[in-house]
Design an enzyme around this catalytic site. Structure first.
Site, PDB file in Angstrom:
ATOM      1  CD  GLU A 156      -2.790  -1.404   2.390  1.00 16.43           C
ATOM      2  OE1 GLU A 156      -2.750  -0.531   3.271  1.00 16.43           O
ATOM      3  OE2 GLU A 156      -3.523  -2.408   2.452  1.00 16.43           O
ATOM      4  CG  ASN A 197      -0.711  -6.961  -1.384  1.00 16.45           C
ATOM      5  OD1 ASN A 197      -1.327  -7.521  -2.287  1.00 16.45           O
ATOM      6  ND2 ASN A 197      -1.185  -6.865  -0.147  1.00 16.45           N
ATOM      7  CG  HIS A 233     -10.021  -5.808   0.824  1.00 14.47           C
ATOM      8  ND1 HIS A 233     -10.272  -6.934   1.571  1.00 14.47           N
ATOM      9  CD2 HIS A 233      -8.717  -5.518   1.011  1.00 14.47           C
ATOM     10  CE1 HIS A 233      -9.157  -7.312   2.189  1.00 14.47           C
ATOM     11  NE2 HIS A 233      -8.199  -6.471   1.861  1.00 14.47           N
ATOM     12  CD  GLU A 263      -4.776  -7.826   1.744  1.00 13.39           C
ATOM     13  OE1 GLU A 263      -5.650  -7.122   2.280  1.00 13.39           O
ATOM     14  OE2 GLU A 263      -3.550  -7.564   1.816  1.00 13.39           O
ATOM     15  CG  ASP A 265     -12.811  -9.146   2.015  1.00 12.96           C
ATOM     16  OD1 ASP A 265     -12.674  -8.226   1.184  1.00 12.96           O
ATOM     17  OD2 ASP A 265     -12.537  -8.991   3.226  1.00 12.96           O
TER      18      ASP A 265
HETATM   19  O1  9MR Z   1      -7.617  -8.043   8.443  1.00 10.34           O
HETATM   20  C1  9MR Z   1      -6.636  -7.284   9.149  1.00 10.34           C
HETATM   21  C2  9MR Z   1      -7.192  -6.793  10.469  1.00 10.34           C
HETATM   22  O2  9MR Z   1      -7.436  -7.897  11.331  1.00 10.34           O
HETATM   23  C3  9MR Z   1      -6.243  -5.809  11.101  1.00 10.34           C
HETATM   24  O3  9MR Z   1      -6.827  -5.242  12.262  1.00 10.34           O
HETATM   25  C4  9MR Z   1      -5.887  -4.711  10.104  1.00 10.34           C
HETATM   26  C5  9MR Z   1      -4.908  -3.739  10.706  1.00 10.34           C
HETATM   27  O4  9MR Z   1      -4.721  -2.671   9.921  1.00 10.34           O
HETATM   28  O5  9MR Z   1      -5.328  -5.277   8.944  1.00 10.34           O
HETATM   29  C6  9MR Z   1      -6.228  -6.116   8.280  1.00 10.34           C
HETATM   30  O6  9MR Z   1      -5.648  -6.598   7.087  1.00 10.34           O
HETATM   31  C7  9MR Z   1      -5.329  -5.623   6.105  1.00 10.34           C
HETATM   32  C8  9MR Z   1      -4.138  -6.122   5.355  1.00 10.34           C
HETATM   33  O7  9MR Z   1      -3.085  -6.388   6.242  1.00 10.34           O
HETATM   34  C9  9MR Z   1      -3.671  -5.125   4.303  1.00 10.34           C
HETATM   35  N1  9MR Z   1      -4.771  -4.798   3.412  1.00 10.34           N
HETATM   36  C10 9MR Z   1      -6.009  -4.383   4.042  1.00 10.34           C
HETATM   37  C11 9MR Z   1      -6.433  -5.434   5.060  1.00 10.34           C
HETATM   38  C12 9MR Z   1      -7.792  -5.071   5.650  1.00 10.34           C
HETATM   39  O8  9MR Z   1      -7.701  -3.888   6.390  1.00 10.34           O
END
Ligand code: 9MR
Length: 342
Positions: A156, A197, A233, A263, A265
């Site tokens: 990101e 990513n 997402h 990722e 969903d």
């Molecule tokens: O799903 C993850 C969540 O449990 C955490 O609290 C969060 C912290 O920022 O990160 C989420 O996963 C993220 C991923 O690492 C990067 N892309 C976005 C995902 C959803 O926020």
């Protein structure tokens, strides 16, 4: 902390694992394996070792041939203090993957979120921050050397408003922090495939154009980058066709990059009955899978979890099993898209 798994729960978890089934011919992974495709899921380690939820480990082992820690390999999950790392939770996932013949994605080395406070809030010169990044990448990718097949090295880095995102790394080092991250990762684990990513870049658009230009420039400079991950997402009103997802994946593959959906969903959203929304969700899953399969070089589709019982946006029921681990229409659509018969 959720990623720190005690010896007790590990024992209970391992006992549950011995009950886990081998992949059935009708599973997503068995069907995907025939086509040389990886189908993955992000893992919540607390759920994996929760003795009250044996279905979690059972389905994870049965349906997926790739796993990624949802949180356990992030910087703040591994370390609070400089040079001090605890790999207990992440190591448990590595063992699970080995026991079940699953590949591993590593997520993630350099990201602006889930950073220890001393990195997030510190003031660093360019040299000092490069040293911090190098130490971290060496510690983590070095620890998992030879075991993680794919690393999200930088996550990101592109801002939704255009340009590189303001992060502690950009601030201290400047735009070339990305290439240094990839070089440090290559040195730490020469066999792992190294990925950039990002989210919001799944179809054609301004952000994916920007990422395309960025990665093209990195490749041209000889930076060791092997692949690109599209998070995906999404929600159930999304149309991969309208967004020109296949075309987008293809142009990155044409740069010589391996492409992963990382990722996936699909939030339930929009008008209509619940049944209609579940069908729309199933269609999005199947169409994303189809977009990947249509592109040579797109080798993995990873979901951000698999049961609505454990999701970062559980209220929107974005996954393919319901909270009681029953398959949803989205699961059946994926099975069909892989040539199975639900
Ligand atoms: O799903 C993850 C969540 O449990 C955490 O609290 C969060 C912290 O920022 O990160 C989420 O996963 C993220 C991923 O690492 C990067 N892309 C976005 C995902 C959803 O926020």
């Amino acid at each position: 902390m959720r990623s720190r798994v005690s010896a007790y729960w590990l024992g209970v978890g391992l006992a549950a694992l011995t009950l886990a089934q081998t992949p059935s011919p009708q599973s997503l992974r068995a069907l995907a394996e025939r086509q040389g495709l990886l189908v993955g899921a992000a893992v919540d380690l607390a759920a994996l070792y929760d003795p009250l939820e044996p279905d979690y480990a059972r389905l994870l082992a049965r349906e997926f041939n790739l796993v990624v820690a949802e949180n356990a390999m992030k910087w703040a999950s591994l370390s609070n203090e400089r040079g001090q790392y605890s790999f207990t939770g992440a190591d448990a996932l590595v063992r699970f993957a080995r026991q079940h013949g699953q590949r591993l994605r590593g997520h993630t080395l350099i990201w602006h979120e889930q950073l220890p406070a001393w990195v997030r809030g510190g003031t660093f010169s360019r040299e000092a921050m490069l040293a911090v990044m190098q130490e971290h990448i060496q510690a983590v990718a070095g620890h998992f050397r030879g075991q993680v097949a794919y690393w999200d090295v930088v996550n990101e880095a592109v801002s939704d408003r255009g340009g590189l995102r303001e992060t502690p790394f950009l601030r201290a080092v400047g735009p070339d922090y990305l290439e240094h991250a990839f070089r440090f990762a290559r040195a730490a684990d020469p066999q792992a495939k190294l990925f950039y990513n990002d989210y919001g870049a799944d179809g054609m658009g301004a952000k994916s154009d920007e990422i395309y230009a960025l990665l093209k420039a990195l490749k041209a400079k000889g930076v060791p980058i092997d692949g690109v991950g599209f998070q995906a997402h999404l929600d159930s009103t999304f149309s991969p066709q309208q967004a020109r997802m296949r075309e987008n994946l293809q142009r990155f593959a044409d740069l010589g990059l391996e492409v992963h959906i990382t990722e996936l969903d699909v939030q339930l959203k929009g008008a209509g009955s619940r049944e209609e929304r579940l069908e729309a969700q199933a269609r999005v899953y199947a169409e994303v899978l189809a977009a990947c399969r249509a592109v040579r070089g797109c080798t993995a589709v990873t979901l951000w979890g698999f049961t609505d019982a454990h999701s970062w946006r559980a209220a929107a029921e974005p996954l393919i099993f319901d909270p009681l681990y029953r398959p949803k229409p989205a699961y059946e659509a994926l099975l069909r898209a892989l040539g199975g018969t639900p």
